[in-house]
Design an enzyme around this catalytic site. Structure first.
Site, PDB file in Angstrom:
ATOM      1  N   GLY A 134       0.822  -1.208   0.000  1.00 50.96           N
ATOM      2  CA  GLY A 134       0.000   0.000   0.000  1.00 50.96           C
ATOM      3  C   GLY A 134       0.851   1.251   0.000  1.00 50.96           C
TER       4      GLY A 134
ATOM      5  CE  LYS B 124       1.649 -15.705  -5.502  1.00 51.43           C
ATOM      6  NZ  LYS B 124       3.024 -15.791  -4.974  1.00 51.43           N
TER       7      LYS B 124
END
Lengths: 445, 445
Positions: A27, A215
């Site tokens: 972030g 994934k």
């Protein structure tokens, strides 16, 4: 031809207002990257961090948040006056799920790096996105800074793909690289990786292969245009790997990597995660440390290999920013490359169908006839052996010799089921003193 | 948020009608690939080969052209009733230029594999496309089947890039690989490559580095968001490479590759094509034969490496099809990633500014003092030598010994200009019997 126009509509001069939930490493790095390049891919549209949410409001994250509205509740942030909700909290349930659901239901574009969320609720979220017409982008969720989602979804759009495989977890690759280079045990390398921040306190997710499986399921869905189904992946991690396996692999001309492998078969999509012996000199074998690498194969283009940083705040942030730039440019790819109605239902091939060559490490009792008994059991199952190496583990002189030896076998191509039967018979014979360790050999990577 | 909608408009159910000009290897492979997958990336839109044009109408190309209208004139095809003009004729001028101009002016989307055309007329064509709102896509023009245009334009959109470099010409890489592996001369390998169809009858375009320069200029423009300018590239090909250089490189821990290298400097965009020594074990050094590889670096993501087939009908066709699928999906990326008004003007750094380490092969007269004279000239220019190797070329016993020896020097980092002055002084001294050969060393590839 209006739908193909590259002209931008008048609203492109306004800011793209984003709200970021989760202000950890990724972030903070995303905000830094956004502040560093104000023109964002020349879209002419500023990307404005309008709102943020995180667990602690007071922590200093080294970024300027003064212009952003603070939300304690990420769900409230998701439905506030923003254009794009950026989910960087992680976790498959709870706040991450609730806030992404809320954003999509409200027609907000979503950008996320959360593979666990997509693996658990991908179809649900894609369907929500489709219903509201909101884009759902997730380049950062697979292989960090490597733009592999785009490569498969767009770069190979309309081009048949046969297999997608790769090193998708930096923690495991770091541990295997260290074990091989330094001769350390798995536990020693894991402790080191935890100390360096490469592995979590609870490493299960990484070292037992689940992160790779998540994934892989995402990649596989895009590559084979099937529904996203993470529960269809067979998963084996790296806890069972010993330094002796890495040494033996090298002597045989291989290196051991934890691979996620998805292959289109006549019988369905085979999705597997397991340690694999890959030939020295191949791109995957030479991918060391926390780097990721993905190999994509198809009849038209042969093989493409992409390698790069699989994790890290800055690398993951660059994938987040590329998704945001797509949105700022007015591009909104369909989440799975095609509408859900055009996806094929996921079908897993029958179990036991895997064929290939195998490496088998057998700790045998050091007694006359053990070796012959073992060879006999392999022969009974029609398994031909390419190499047989018998090793006596090194012991310091002052210790009594071990009452066991290690036999390493390399089989020619055989059925996994036949090998399992042979190993069970060998165990029943009392020839081995502990469970054998089996590693698949990739002969054409 | 209407511009971000993933919903498709009603016209998406109609066919995307394409016209293909040029039915050589790539053209025929494109048609085959389109026929093989009718749903094209799930766009729901059929891609229909509505019209074709080629030099000879009668040749059997192994593909069914019965549904396509034949045009003798590609310019007439370009402005006919099609949605997309696919230019696969090649050549920077003539029919290719005229037909692409005509298509863009008429507002038709253009897909091309023609790097020479883009290198010569890129800005002109991009401006035409912008004026009419027609998409101009060219994934196939750079690195064949590797989707590197998308990776740089979209996958790293909004993310700062420091350098783009790579092996962009399969012919040169094939020749260098053969020279090294077989000890053959450049001329022998070139003849072989021509026999196998890897090199043209006139090989200048490939072996003198111009093809690499064209591709580099295109990549560089997207990576650094500058105007596309191929005349800004310094170009040196591989004709001067001798087997002795390849052997010396290996002894020094390197392999020689023809690289295109574009770097953002404070002074402008440095674009160079030249043989380069890359460290053994690096991804570029291990890229052999006709394979291409591209390395992209930036502060946020570190390094990404993409490798795959750089040429070949099927691989290039898969790039063409991915562009067509984008169009069928209603996606239309801006040609250079951003409007021309948002591109920075191209600026080439001042010449002579290159610093680095160099490999220098000097054929010296076999006389006392030659070596000392040479070392003295280097010292005078402040050039430190990391390695000095003196070699006597092997001669069969029945021939008289050569009156020359080869000295190989490896410098520490130095100014290219200083090295040039030193080599000129050495030549003026009469110490060398032929021109020296200089190859740059990439120390951190």
């Amino acid at each position: 031809m209006s739908s193909l126009s590259t002209r931008r509509s008048a609203d492109s001069v306004t800011s793209l207002k984003i709200g970021i939930a989760g202000l950890g490493t990724v972030g903070a790095a995303t905000i830094k990257l956004l502040h560093a390049e104000p023109t964002h891919g020349g879209s002419g549209r500023n990307i404005e961090v309008a709102a943020v949410s995180a667990r602690s409001r007071d922590r200093d994250r080294g970024v300027d948040l003064s212009g952003a509205t603070w939300f304690d509740d990420p769900v409230a942030l998701a439905t506030s006056d923003i254009d794009v909700f950026v989910e960087l909290m992680g976790g498959a349930e709870g706040s991450a799920l609730k806030s992404v659901e809320a954003a999509l239901a409200a027609g907000k574009a979503v950008v996320t790096a959360n593979k666990a969320l997509l693996a658990a609720h991908g179809m649900h979220l894609v369907t929500l996105a489709e219903a509201s017409g909101a884009p759902l982008l997730y380049e950062a969720a697979v292989a960090g800074g490597i733009p592999v989602i785009r490569t498969v979804r767009d770069g190979l759009a309309g081009v048949p793909i046969k297999s997608v495989l790769g090193i998708l977890n930096g923690t495991c690759n770091y541990i295997l690289t260290r074990m091989e280079n330094e001769g350390l045990t798995f536990d020693e390398c894991l402790a080191e990786a935890q100390r360096l921040g490469y592995a979590e306190a609870d490493p299960t997710f990484d070292v037992d292969g689940f992160d790779t499986a998540h994934k892989l399921a995402i990649l596989s869905s895009i590559a084979f245009t099937t529904e996203l189904r993470a529960d269809g992946v067979s998963v084996e991690g790296i806890r069972g790997i010993e330094p002796a396996d890495l040494m033996a692999a090298r002597e045989l001309g291989f290196r051991i990597k934890l691979l996620g492998i998805a292959t289109m078969t006549e019988d369905g999509v085979d999705q597997r995660v397991h340690p694999t012996m890959v030939p020295l000199g191949s791109a995957l074998a030479e991918t060391s440390g926390v780097t990721n690498a993905v190999s994509i194969r198809g009849p038209a283009f042969g093989e493409l290999v992409l390698s790069g940083p699989g994790a890290g705040g800055d690398a993951t942030a660059s994938a987040v920013v590329s998704d945001l730039t797509d949105l700022a440019r007015g591009l909104a790819p369909t989440p799975l490359g095609r509408p859900t109605s055009a996806l094929m239902p996921f079908k897993k091939p029958e179990a036991g169908g895997h064929r290939g060559a195998f490496y088998v490490r057998l700790p045998i009792a050091d007694r006359a006839g053990a070796f012959a008994a073992l060879a006999q059991r392999m022969a009974s199952e029609g398994i031909s052996l390419e190499q047989i190496v018998q090793k006596t583990p090194h012991r310091p002189d002052h210790l009594p010799p071990l009452q066991e030896q290690t036999v390493v076998l390399v089989t020619y191509t055989t059925d996994e089921a036949a090998l399992k039967r042979a190993l069970k018979a060998i165990a029943d014979d009392g020839v081995i003193v502990r469970a054998p360790h089996v590693i698949r050999i990739a002969q054409t990577l």
